[in-house]
Scaffold this motif. Structure first.
Motif, PDB file in Angstrom:
ATOM      1  N   MET A  13       0.811  -1.219   0.000  1.00  0.00           N
ATOM      2  CA  MET A  13       0.000   0.000   0.000  1.00  0.00           C
ATOM      3  C   MET A  13       0.847   1.274   0.000  1.00  0.00           C
ATOM      4  O   MET A  13       0.433   2.302  -0.557  1.00  0.00           O
ATOM      5  CB  MET A  13      -0.950  -0.001   1.200  1.00  0.00           C
ATOM      6  CG  MET A  13      -2.092  -0.979   1.065  1.00  0.00           C
ATOM      7  SD  MET A  13      -3.161  -0.668  -0.398  1.00  0.00           S
ATOM      8  CE  MET A  13      -2.492  -1.865  -1.574  1.00  0.00           C
ATOM      9  N   LYS A  14       2.019   1.235   0.591  1.00  0.00           N
ATOM     10  CA  LYS A  14       2.845   2.449   0.624  1.00  0.00           C
ATOM     11  C   LYS A  14       3.333   2.838  -0.772  1.00  0.00           C
ATOM     12  O   LYS A  14       3.772   3.971  -0.996  1.00  0.00           O
ATOM     13  CB  LYS A  14       4.012   2.289   1.586  1.00  0.00           C
ATOM     14  CG  LYS A  14       5.021   1.220   1.201  1.00  0.00           C
ATOM     15  CD  LYS A  14       6.151   1.157   2.232  1.00  0.00           C
ATOM     16  CE  LYS A  14       7.195   0.103   1.863  1.00  0.00           C
ATOM     17  NZ  LYS A  14       8.281   0.038   2.860  1.00  0.00           N
ATOM     18  N   TYR A  15       3.254   1.874  -1.706  1.00  0.00           N
ATOM     19  CA  TYR A  15       3.585   2.160  -3.105  1.00  0.00           C
ATOM     20  C   TYR A  15       2.320   2.323  -3.944  1.00  0.00           C
ATOM     21  O   TYR A  15       2.229   3.210  -4.802  1.00  0.00           O
ATOM     22  CB  TYR A  15       4.451   1.051  -3.697  1.00  0.00           C
ATOM     23  CG  TYR A  15       5.770   0.877  -2.996  1.00  0.00           C
ATOM     24  CD1 TYR A  15       6.820   1.767  -3.213  1.00  0.00           C
ATOM     25  CD2 TYR A  15       5.973  -0.172  -2.106  1.00  0.00           C
ATOM     26  CE1 TYR A  15       8.037   1.618  -2.564  1.00  0.00           C
ATOM     27  CE2 TYR A  15       7.182  -0.339  -1.445  1.00  0.00           C
ATOM     28  CZ  TYR A  15       8.209   0.559  -1.670  1.00  0.00           C
ATOM     29  OH  TYR A  15       9.409   0.408  -1.029  1.00  0.00           O
ATOM     30  N   PHE A  21      -3.075   7.721  -6.385  1.00  0.00           N
ATOM     31  CA  PHE A  21      -3.343   9.157  -6.225  1.00  0.00           C
ATOM     32  C   PHE A  21      -2.839   9.945  -7.438  1.00  0.00           C
ATOM     33  O   PHE A  21      -3.532  10.831  -7.965  1.00  0.00           O
ATOM     34  CB  PHE A  21      -2.662   9.661  -4.951  1.00  0.00           C
ATOM     35  CG  PHE A  21      -2.806  11.132  -4.720  1.00  0.00           C
ATOM     36  CD1 PHE A  21      -3.982  11.659  -4.209  1.00  0.00           C
ATOM     37  CD2 PHE A  21      -1.763  12.001  -5.035  1.00  0.00           C
ATOM     38  CE1 PHE A  21      -4.113  13.033  -4.016  1.00  0.00           C
ATOM     39  CE2 PHE A  21      -1.889  13.369  -4.841  1.00  0.00           C
ATOM     40  CZ  PHE A  21      -3.072  13.889  -4.332  1.00  0.00           C
ATOM     41  N   LEU A  22      -1.659   9.614  -7.914  1.00  0.00           N
ATOM     42  CA  LEU A  22      -1.071  10.332  -9.054  1.00  0.00           C
ATOM     43  C   LEU A  22      -1.845  10.065 -10.345  1.00  0.00           C
ATOM     44  O   LEU A  22      -2.147  11.003 -11.106  1.00  0.00           O
ATOM     45  CB  LEU A  22       0.396   9.925  -9.227  1.00  0.00           C
ATOM     46  CG  LEU A  22       1.375  10.443  -8.178  1.00  0.00           C
ATOM     47  CD1 LEU A  22       2.740   9.785  -8.353  1.00  0.00           C
ATOM     48  CD2 LEU A  22       1.500  11.958  -8.261  1.00  0.00           C
ATOM     49  N   VAL A  31      -4.421  16.151 -17.160  1.00  0.00           N
ATOM     50  CA  VAL A  31      -3.070  15.998 -17.705  1.00  0.00           C
ATOM     51  C   VAL A  31      -2.688  14.523 -17.860  1.00  0.00           C
ATOM     52  O   VAL A  31      -1.526  14.214 -18.101  1.00  0.00           O
ATOM     53  CB  VAL A  31      -2.021  16.708 -16.804  1.00  0.00           C
ATOM     54  CG1 VAL A  31      -2.245  18.204 -16.829  1.00  0.00           C
ATOM     55  CG2 VAL A  31      -2.052  16.175 -15.381  1.00  0.00           C
ATOM     56  N   LEU A  32      -3.672  13.616 -17.741  1.00  0.00           N
ATOM     57  CA  LEU A  32      -3.384  12.196 -17.918  1.00  0.00           C
ATOM     58  C   LEU A  32      -2.997  11.937 -19.373  1.00  0.00           C
ATOM     59  O   LEU A  32      -3.779  12.249 -20.287  1.00  0.00           O
ATOM     60  CB  LEU A  32      -4.601  11.355 -17.543  1.00  0.00           C
ATOM     61  CG  LEU A  32      -4.430   9.831 -17.622  1.00  0.00           C
ATOM     62  CD1 LEU A  32      -3.480   9.346 -16.516  1.00  0.00           C
ATOM     63  CD2 LEU A  32      -5.770   9.119 -17.505  1.00  0.00           C
ATOM     64  N   GLY A  38      -0.609   6.442 -20.470  1.00  0.00           N
ATOM     65  CA  GLY A  38      -1.475   7.024 -19.456  1.00  0.00           C
ATOM     66  C   GLY A  38      -2.729   6.221 -19.179  1.00  0.00           C
ATOM     67  O   GLY A  38      -3.084   5.959 -18.018  1.00  0.00           O
ATOM     68  N   ILE A  39      -3.416   5.794 -20.232  1.00  0.00           N
ATOM     69  CA  ILE A  39      -4.708   5.121 -20.074  1.00  0.00           C
ATOM     70  C   ILE A  39      -4.541   3.716 -19.513  1.00  0.00           C
ATOM     71  O   ILE A  39      -5.347   3.287 -18.662  1.00  0.00           O
ATOM     72  CB  ILE A  39      -5.465   5.072 -21.415  1.00  0.00           C
ATOM     73  CG1 ILE A  39      -5.734   6.498 -21.920  1.00  0.00           C
ATOM     74  CG2 ILE A  39      -6.787   4.318 -21.269  1.00  0.00           C
ATOM     75  CD1 ILE A  39      -6.471   7.373 -20.925  1.00  0.00           C
TER      76      ILE A  39
END
Length: 425
Positions: A13-15, A21-22, A31-32, A38-39
């Motif tokens: 989870m820390k990764y 989120f990003l 900006v994706l 990206g997709i």
């Protein structure tokens, strides 16, 4: 040292949480990146979260297929309720359809699963498969027509406007050409005919996905009816081959598997220039001929099979998000929810299951596998529906037979409809 930390996508989870989120944040910030860079990560992140939720929801996880059905309908709801940014929704449409990610995925599954099958099993199953499809179509049409007559909807109307579109191979290869056939024979506007057919196809697809999960659960409770992904009873299965090809992995094998699977897809497109059959069907036929005739070295078959497993294990959840966004119109499904219409759509799907179960039983098929491939995969929306149904049923290895149903079966339905409509018009 025991590593039992909670993970998604293989990440702690820390990764995983910062990545999520990003990726999702980039979508709302507009900006994706479009396309693969990206997709694909967006689909994978959203898909795995929805899959986890679906696999832990009471009732849903036990009776309705769990993760896959939640992924598809939650993703469709994101579009319907404008939760998903329109820019991202459009990019996913482009990625799935114009950039052919669905074709890429299906090519990997079809080519890899066929080349990984036992050769003699493939031959025996293919010979017996068409009668099972015909059994499902016959019961589906007669049951829906009879109930349509009883409910005042009309025998012929129930068959031609509900049962046949559902069993016709999806939208582009099914409902659209069917509307053209009907319009020409009945001297009506194909667009008005299509408006009646589309909700049936969409709702039938949704019910077929649910039935995929129900049949999987039924097979777990009553194992004698299930082959756990094996189609035929008392036949040599491919366990020996599976064991051999899944032992070790050379990373170059994935590259070879990619080029083999995509080349067969290209071959299907080339053959379609000369043969008026869907490229998927031509790809299936081509791979099956190469497999049955032993034209491909075993080591390359092994590469294709490993590539199939890589794609299935890593991209399925993301693909289902794409199906929900780009191919599932929740509005059409909701609009079709009148009691009579819903009941007739349900009767078509259950008729397909009953017919394929009966014929499959007498032809030595496991009835769960026969019902899923020759029944539900005739009643869904083609390639996208096949992925969704097989995911809900946890039987992705049956993709080649599901595609036979969607493509060759869909062609059979167009021919049958052309004959029937001219007899009754």
């Amino acid at each position: 040292m025991k590593n039992d930390r909670f993970k998604l996508l293989g990440l702690e989870m820390k990764y995983f949480l910062p990545i999520t989120f990003l990726v999702i944040g980039a979508s709302y910030l507009h900006v994706l990146p479009k396309g693969l860079v990206g997709i694909l990560p967006y689909l994978m992140v959203v898909g795995i979260i929805l899959d986890y939720i679906g696999n832990h929801l009471p009732i849903i996880k036990d009776y309705f297929g769990g993760g896959p059905i939640v992924i598809i309908f939650a993703s469709a709801a994101f579009v319907y309720f404008d939760i998903l940014p329109k820019e991202t929704s459009k990019a996913i449409h482009t990625f799935m359809i114009q950039d052919s990610f669905l074709d890429f995925y299906i090519a990997a599954l079809i080519v890899g699963s066929i080349l990984g099958m036992n050769r003699s099993l493939l031959i025996r199953a293919a010979i017996k498969y068409l009668p099972v499809i015909i059994g499902g179509v016959t019961v589906a049409l007669l049951l829906t027509g009879t109930l349509g007559m009883i409910l005042g909807y009309g025998f012929k109307r129930a068959i031609f406007y509900i049962a046949i579109p559902i069993m016709g191979g999806g939208m582009g290869a099914g409902a659209v050409p069917l509307a053209q056939i009907f319009g020409q024979a009945l001297k009506e506007d194909p667009k008005s005919i299509l408006s009646v057919m589309v909700p049936a196809v969409a709702l039938g697809n949704a019910i077929a996905i649910v039935f995929g999960g129900l049949l999987n659960n039924f097979g777990k409770k009553y194992p004698k009816f299930s082959g756990n992904g094996q189609l035929l009873k008392s036949e040599e299965n491919n366990a020996e081959e599976d064991k051999k090809i899944l032992t070790s992995l050379d990373y170059k094998q994935l590259g070879i598997g990619l080029i083999v699977s995509t080349t067969f897809f290209i071959l299907g497109k080339i053959l379609n220039i000369f043969i008026p059959i869907h490229p998927y069907a031509l790809m299936i036929i081509s791979v099956a001929i190469f497999k049955m005739c032993g034209f491909i070295k075993w080591e390359y078959e092994e590469c294709a099979f490993k590539w199939f497993h890589f794609v299935m294990n890593n991209f399925t959840c993301g693909l289902l998000v794409g199906i929900g966004v780009a191919y599932t119109n929740l509005g059409q499904v909701i609009d079709a929810f009148t009691p009579t219409y819903l009941f007739l759509v349900f009767s078509t799907v259950i008729g397909a299951v009953i017919g394929t179960s009966i014929v499959g039983y007498f032809l030595n098929f496991y009835i769960i596998e026969a019902s899923i491939t020759a029944g539900l995969c005739m009643a869904n929306m083609g390639g996208t529906g096949d992925v969704a149904v097989l995911s809900a049923a946890d039987r992705m290895e049956l993709m080649p037979f599901s595609q036979i149903s969607s493509r060759l079966g869909g062609t059979f339905m167009l021919i049958l409809t052309s004959i029937l409509i001219n007899l009754v018009s």
